[in-house]
Scaffold this motif. Sequence first.
Motif, short mmCIF file in Angstrom:
data_model
loop_
_atom_site.label_atom_id
_atom_site.label_comp_id
_atom_site.label_asym_id
_atom_site.label_seq_id
_atom_site.Cartn_x
_atom_site.Cartn_y
_atom_site.Cartn_z
N TRP A 208 -2.10 -4.74 -9.71
CA TRP A 208 -2.79 -4.12 -8.58
C TRP A 208 -4.15 -4.75 -8.35
CZ3 TRP A 208 -2.26 -2.17 -4.19
CH2 TRP A 208 -3.22 -1.37 -3.58
N ALA A 209 -4.87 -5.03 -9.45
CA ALA A 209 -6.16 -5.70 -9.33
C ALA A 209 -6.01 -7.08 -8.70
CB ALA A 209 -6.83 -5.80 -10.70
N GLN A 210 -4.96 -7.79 -9.10
CA GLN A 210 -4.71 -9.12 -8.52
C GLN A 210 -4.34 -9.00 -7.04
OE1 GLN A 210 -1.66 -11.31 -10.52
NE2 GLN A 210 -2.00 -13.17 -9.37
N THR A 211 -3.55 -7.98 -6.70
CA THR A 211 -3.18 -7.76 -5.30
C THR A 211 -4.41 -7.46 -4.46
OG1 THR A 211 -1.00 -6.93 -5.93
CG2 THR A 211 -1.81 -6.33 -3.75
N LEU A 212 -5.31 -6.62 -4.98
CA LEU A 212 -6.54 -6.29 -4.25
C LEU A 212 -7.42 -7.52 -4.09
CD1 LEU A 212 -7.55 -2.80 -5.71
CD2 LEU A 212 -6.48 -3.31 -3.49
N LYS B 120 -7.95 -12.55 1.71
CA LYS B 120 -7.32 -12.67 3.03
C LYS B 120 -8.21 -12.06 4.11
CE LYS B 120 -2.41 -12.83 1.79
NZ LYS B 120 -1.09 -12.15 1.93
N ARG B 121 -8.80 -10.92 3.81
CA ARG B 121 -9.67 -10.27 4.81
C ARG B 121 -10.93 -11.10 5.05
NH1 ARG B 121 -9.01 -5.57 6.91
NH2 ARG B 121 -11.25 -5.33 7.19
N PHE C 258 -1.36 -5.11 7.49
CA PHE C 258 -0.87 -4.05 6.60
C PHE C 258 -1.55 -4.16 5.25
CE2 PHE C 258 2.56 -5.12 9.56
CZ PHE C 258 2.75 -3.88 10.16
N ALA C 259 -2.29 -3.11 4.91
CA ALA C 259 -2.97 -3.07 3.62
C ALA C 259 -1.94 -2.90 2.50
CB ALA C 259 -3.98 -1.93 3.57
#
Length: 218
Positions: free
Chosen positions: A45-49, A55-56, A169-170
């Motif tokens: 999840w940390a890597q995904t965030l 990306k943002r 999409f977050a």
Amino acid sequence: MVLPAVLSIASAGLGVIGQQRQQRAVNRAAITNYKYQVQVRERDWAQTLSIWGAKRTKYKQDLVENNLAAARGYEQAQEGLNRTFETAIQNNEKAFIQYLKNHGQQSAAGRTGRSIDRINTLDIAELERFAGKQAFAMTRSQEAFKQNVGDIRRAAKSERNKLFANVAFAPVPDAAPPPPVTSNNTLGLLAGLVSAGVSGASTYRQFGGTAFTGNTVN
């Protein structure tokens, strides 16, 4: 006759304790695996965030560049239109100056009458035709400018939509792993020990022993 009973009780008790140790080992393994799954989930999840944040950030940078590119396009289109208008104005000024020069030369030469009036009429008509051509060119330039600006706006909007699609999409975290199901065999241990005692007593009686009644032998 007591020894077989004692051995039976000891053997049964050791078996129950062994089962209890095995169950504890299974419980520890289940808990360890659960903690590992939680750690993996948190790391993922940390890597995904982190990826989402990158990306943002890139989206915002690309959006700024997109707006700047559109602004440069608008500026260039406006400059092109301004140059067309300036050229048309200069050409009209030159044509009018040439008309005045020709008219002045004819007046200085003393030419009068119908012939000079006809020449003046032709010169004015020629001047008007020239001005009309310049006006038509400016009209076409305005239309081309509007078309160019519209194309720039549509291209910028299309690019912004493509950029936004990357962050539309977050991310959502995966479902948490279910907690481990452990067994508490304390009651089982007690029941096993009681069962071992009962079995030992039965063995003791089997070999001719006397059951304990709590009465004191005189």
